[in-house]
Design a protein around this motif. Structure first.
Motif, mmCIF file in Angstrom:
data_model
loop_
_atom_site.group_PDB
_atom_site.id
_atom_site.type_symbol
_atom_site.label_atom_id
_atom_site.label_comp_id
_atom_site.label_asym_id
_atom_site.label_seq_id
_atom_site.Cartn_x
_atom_site.Cartn_y
_atom_site.Cartn_z
ATOM 1 N N GLU A 1 0.845 -1.194 0.000
ATOM 2 C CA GLU A 1 0.000 0.000 0.000
ATOM 3 C C GLU A 1 0.888 1.255 0.000
ATOM 4 O O GLU A 1 0.644 2.203 -0.736
ATOM 5 C CB GLU A 1 -0.893 -0.010 1.232
ATOM 6 N N TYR A 2 1.929 1.208 0.822
ATOM 7 C CA TYR A 2 2.860 2.336 0.967
ATOM 8 C C TYR A 2 3.457 2.726 -0.398
ATOM 9 O O TYR A 2 3.564 3.890 -0.743
ATOM 10 C CB TYR A 2 3.945 1.886 1.950
ATOM 11 N N TYR A 3 3.834 1.714 -1.189
ATOM 12 C CA TYR A 3 4.460 1.987 -2.486
ATOM 13 C C TYR A 3 3.466 2.023 -3.645
ATOM 14 O O TYR A 3 3.842 2.346 -4.764
ATOM 15 C CB TYR A 3 5.513 0.912 -2.795
ATOM 16 N N GLY A 4 2.242 1.601 -3.382
ATOM 17 C CA GLY A 4 1.277 1.516 -4.479
ATOM 18 C C GLY A 4 1.649 0.441 -5.488
ATOM 19 O O GLY A 4 1.461 0.609 -6.693
ATOM 20 N N VAL A 5 2.204 -0.652 -4.978
ATOM 21 C CA VAL A 5 2.635 -1.761 -5.857
ATOM 22 C C VAL A 5 2.009 -3.047 -5.331
ATOM 23 O O VAL A 5 1.931 -3.248 -4.120
ATOM 24 C CB VAL A 5 4.179 -1.889 -5.811
ATOM 25 N N ARG A 6 1.549 -3.902 -6.225
ATOM 26 C CA ARG A 6 0.970 -5.171 -5.776
ATOM 27 C C ARG A 6 1.767 -6.360 -6.273
ATOM 28 O O ARG A 6 2.031 -6.475 -7.468
ATOM 29 C CB ARG A 6 -0.432 -5.330 -6.344
ATOM 30 N N GLY A 7 2.088 -7.248 -5.357
ATOM 31 C CA GLY A 7 2.680 -8.513 -5.776
ATOM 32 C C GLY A 7 1.581 -9.418 -6.310
ATOM 33 O O GLY A 7 0.393 -9.169 -6.089
ATOM 34 N N ASP A 8 1.997 -10.472 -6.997
ATOM 35 C CA ASP A 8 1.007 -11.472 -7.416
ATOM 36 C C ASP A 8 0.665 -12.353 -6.222
ATOM 37 O O ASP A 8 -0.475 -12.798 -6.065
ATOM 38 C CB ASP A 8 1.589 -12.323 -8.554
ATOM 39 N N ILE A 9 1.686 -12.609 -5.430
ATOM 40 C CA ILE A 9 1.540 -13.390 -4.195
ATOM 41 C C ILE A 9 2.292 -12.596 -3.130
ATOM 42 O O ILE A 9 3.297 -11.944 -3.440
ATOM 43 C CB ILE A 9 2.205 -14.784 -4.346
ATOM 44 N N PHE A 10 1.838 -12.621 -1.896
ATOM 45 C CA PHE A 10 2.651 -12.005 -0.845
ATOM 46 C C PHE A 10 2.488 -12.759 0.470
ATOM 47 O O PHE A 10 1.558 -13.549 0.639
ATOM 48 C CB PHE A 10 2.355 -10.507 -0.684
ATOM 49 N N THR A 11 3.443 -12.491 1.362
ATOM 50 C CA THR A 11 3.429 -13.167 2.658
ATOM 51 C C THR A 11 3.382 -12.137 3.779
ATOM 52 O O THR A 11 3.944 -11.042 3.654
ATOM 53 C CB THR A 11 4.708 -14.010 2.830
ATOM 54 N N VAL A 12 2.697 -12.486 4.846
ATOM 55 C CA VAL A 12 2.690 -11.670 6.066
ATOM 56 C C VAL A 12 2.929 -12.608 7.241
ATOM 57 O O VAL A 12 2.658 -13.804 7.153
ATOM 58 C CB VAL A 12 1.357 -10.906 6.259
ATOM 59 N N ALA A 13 3.430 -12.053 8.346
ATOM 60 C CA ALA A 13 3.647 -12.898 9.532
ATOM 61 C C ALA A 13 3.760 -12.010 10.759
ATOM 62 O O ALA A 13 2.760 -11.436 11.204
ATOM 63 C CB ALA A 13 4.884 -13.770 9.357
ATOM 64 N N LYS A 14 4.960 -11.857 11.214
ATOM 65 C CA LYS A 14 5.321 -11.242 12.499
ATOM 66 C C LYS A 14 4.242 -10.386 13.169
ATOM 67 O O LYS A 14 3.615 -10.812 14.132
ATOM 68 C CB LYS A 14 6.571 -10.423 12.296
ATOM 69 N N ALA A 15 4.052 -9.140 12.698
ATOM 70 C CA ALA A 15 3.208 -8.205 13.447
ATOM 71 C C ALA A 15 1.752 -8.651 13.499
ATOM 72 O O ALA A 15 1.003 -8.210 14.366
ATOM 73 C CB ALA A 15 3.311 -6.805 12.851
ATOM 74 N N MET A 16 1.334 -9.537 12.615
ATOM 75 C CA MET A 16 -0.105 -9.843 12.569
ATOM 76 C C MET A 16 -0.608 -10.562 13.820
ATOM 77 O O MET A 16 -1.797 -10.528 14.111
ATOM 78 C CB MET A 16 -0.472 -10.633 11.312
ATOM 79 N N GLY A 17 0.275 -11.199 14.575
ATOM 80 C CA GLY A 17 -0.191 -11.943 15.744
ATOM 81 C C GLY A 17 0.403 -11.443 17.042
ATOM 82 O O GLY A 17 0.231 -12.074 18.079
ATOM 83 N N ASN A 18 1.095 -10.313 16.998
ATOM 84 C CA ASN A 18 1.750 -9.742 18.187
ATOM 85 C C ASN A 18 2.601 -10.768 18.942
ATOM 86 O O ASN A 18 2.719 -10.712 20.159
ATOM 87 C CB ASN A 18 0.727 -9.116 19.133
ATOM 88 N N GLY A 19 3.174 -11.719 18.212
ATOM 89 C CA GLY A 19 4.070 -12.690 18.851
ATOM 90 C C GLY A 19 3.516 -14.103 18.863
ATOM 91 O O GLY A 19 4.271 -15.063 19.053
ATOM 92 N N TYR A 20 2.231 -14.268 18.684
ATOM 93 C CA TYR A 20 1.679 -15.628 18.581
ATOM 94 C C TYR A 20 2.036 -16.164 17.191
ATOM 95 O O TYR A 20 2.018 -15.408 16.211
ATOM 96 C CB TYR A 20 0.160 -15.606 18.799
ATOM 97 N N PRO A 21 2.354 -17.459 17.109
ATOM 98 C CA PRO A 21 2.861 -17.966 15.826
ATOM 99 C C PRO A 21 1.775 -18.093 14.758
ATOM 100 O O PRO A 21 0.924 -18.976 14.822
ATOM 101 C CB PRO A 21 3.421 -19.350 16.193
ATOM 102 N N ILE A 22 1.817 -17.164 13.826
ATOM 103 C CA ILE A 22 0.866 -17.205 12.706
ATOM 104 C C ILE A 22 1.463 -16.421 11.540
ATOM 105 O O ILE A 22 2.177 -15.438 11.738
ATOM 106 C CB ILE A 22 -0.517 -16.651 13.125
ATOM 107 N N ALA A 23 1.185 -16.880 10.346
ATOM 108 C CA ALA A 23 1.650 -16.233 9.122
ATOM 109 C C ALA A 23 0.616 -16.523 8.049
ATOM 110 O O ALA A 23 -0.284 -17.340 8.263
ATOM 111 C CB ALA A 23 3.009 -16.808 8.712
#
Ligand code: PMP
Length: 464
Positions: free
Chosen positions: A260-282
């Motif tokens: 969003e920050y760059y206005g660019v979209r990947g075809d696929i992307f990954t998220v992890a760390k901050a989404m669970g505040n430390g609980y293991p999830i990605a």
């Protein structure tokens, strides 16, 4: 040393008899007499078993974005746990969290959960390979994508004498099959021209370009807006998929991550760390036409994926981010901290710059901020190494490695800021004195020896 580490040292001596290096990740070992064990954390602070207090700028390499032991997130996790642990069946909350990701992150048409960043990136690369029918992939110098074999290749910038020459592409440590080497291309960051050279010749063998939009394991070096846009266009032009690894940037540099920050979209992307505040999830997310291949010949799964406790924690964490200004506040703290550090460094005539987003900024001892990994080598990283040891001694827990950014949480407050800057001023002065007398204490000296790495200061990014 200003701290007493008697209990940590005693525990280390016992732990090392059962656990290699006395810990559960090579990179939690900071030397026989410097490895610390945590008693507890709260907000932006943590305490080791000797009772030393630290302001935490590592946040477990990024996840604890709302601070340690966040009461609402932890309560949600406990509530979530009432569902049970694992059933090898789905639960309702998967959809609720996937909807939140979809609403916040552009391009998350569909979502699949994983437990860690490594697993999510591995799943994304498999998907890209399956869809394109190709095995090769491109990564960027200074990037880090997890501990699976395909991600464990790096440009040996440390031993590159001429920074305009081609670095050797080597593994992070032993045990990575050499067979994989022929599938990896690596190019300098922020250099679409070099990427195009590779794609022009090899696109028929390449499934994906795998990019961290901000080098979260290399000083927080950001993509230049025009470079990441050009990389997007090159992927489209050459029919190669763009995988954006937002494991560190996702739900940190903004509600919609770096895309969003760059206005660019990947075809696929990954998220992890901050989404669970430390609980293991990605999660691996992306275009519907690609993501539908899961279950149509592409395998993805795992006993613990979408575990109830982590899902509930993620739902609460993401809701807080969506509905409150926490991310803007975090960035504001980062900016204030950098301004304070600059004042101290400028007063002493120390050339420096900050790289990346203020919520995960890199402190860099060179006047011009880095544009790629090779620039890091031209900085005074020895000064950083010595300064970090002095900061940790004074209760400011930054990463001892100059290539790791400073992570800010929403719990870093004015008191943290003034305590940090006070400690920073004293640590800078001590470091300057040590530089004159040649008595610098560097964690890396011990750490490198233990990693058995013939090439100094090279392996730390693989810590996480
Ligand atoms: N990708 C990036 C960009 C990362 O920073 C990391 C970890 N620091 C990973 C992937 C791997 O994540 P994990 O440690 O959760 O496996």
């Amino acid at each position: 040393m200003l701290r007493k580490l008697e209990k940590s040292n005693t525990h280390f001596r016992k732990a090392v008899q059962r656990l290699p290096l006395g810990v559960s990740s090579n990179f939690r070992y900071w030397g026989d007499d410097k490895t610390i064990y945590v008693k507890r954390g709260e907000g932006a602070r943590l305490w080791d078993i000797d009772g030393n207090e630290y302001i935490d700028y590592r946040l477990g390499y990024g996840p604890a974005i709302l601070g340690h032991c966040h009461p609402e997130v932890d309560a949600a996790a406990r509530e979530g746990q009432k569902v049970g642990t694992v059933y090898a069946l789905g639960t309702e909350k998967e959809l609720a969290v996937a909807d939140l990701i979809h609403d916040m992150m552009p391009g998350a048409d569909l979502v699949r959960f994983s437990n860690s960043g490594t697993e999510a990136v591995m799943a994304a690369l498999r998907l890209a390979r399956a869809v394109t029918g190709r095995d090769g992939y491109v990564t960027f110098e200074g990037s880090y994508h997890g501990v699976f074999d395909a991600a464990m290749w790096r440009a040996d910038i440390e031993n590159l004498a001429d920074l305009n020459a081609e670095p050797e592409i080597i593994t992070y440590g032993k045990g990575i099959p050499g067979l994989i080497r022929s599938l990896v291309w690596q190019v300098p960051y922020n250099n679409p021209t070099r990427l195009e050279d590779v794609l022009k010749k090899n696109a028929s063998k390449i499934a994906a370009v795998l990019i961290e939009p901000i080098l979260g394991n290399c000083c927080g070096i950001p993509s230049q807006p025009e470079a990441i846009k050009a990389i997007r266009e090159l992927c489209t032009k050459y029919g190669v998929l763009m995988i954006v690894d937002e494991v560190k940037t996702g739900f940190r540099v903004g509600k919609g991550g770096a895309q969003e920050y760059y206005g660019v979209r990947g075809d696929i992307f990954t998220v992890a760390k901050a989404m669970g505040n430390g609980y293991p999830i990605a999660a691996v997310c992306g275009r519907e036409d690609l993501m539908r291949h899961y279950g149509r010949g592409v395998v993805h799964g795992g006993t613990y994926t979408a575990q109830a406790m982590s899902l509930a924690a993620a739902e609460k964490t993401l809701t807080i981010m969506r509905d409150t200004p926490v991310l803007a506040n975090i960035a504001e703290y980062g900016r204030k901290m950098q301004t304070g550090m600059s004042r101290i460094l400028n007063a002493r005539g120390i050339a420096h710059s900050f790289a990346g987003h203020p919520s995960m900024g890199g402190l860099f001892f060179r006047a011009a901020p880095p544009v790629n990994y090779r620039d890091w080598k031209t900085s005074d990283y020895s000064f950083y190494d010595a300064l970090a040891a002095n900061l940790i001694d004074r209760g400011v827990l930054c990463e001892p490695d100059s290539r790791e950014p400073w992570f800010i949480s929403s719990e870093h407050d004015e008191r943290c800021l003034s305590d940090t800057l006070k400690a920073f001023e004293s640590a800078v002065d001590v470091t300057l004195d040590q530089t004159k007398t040649g008595h610098q204490e560097k964690f890396w000296v011990t750490m490198q020896a233990e990693f058995g790495d013939k090439k100094p200061a090279a392996q730390n990014a693989a810590a996480e």
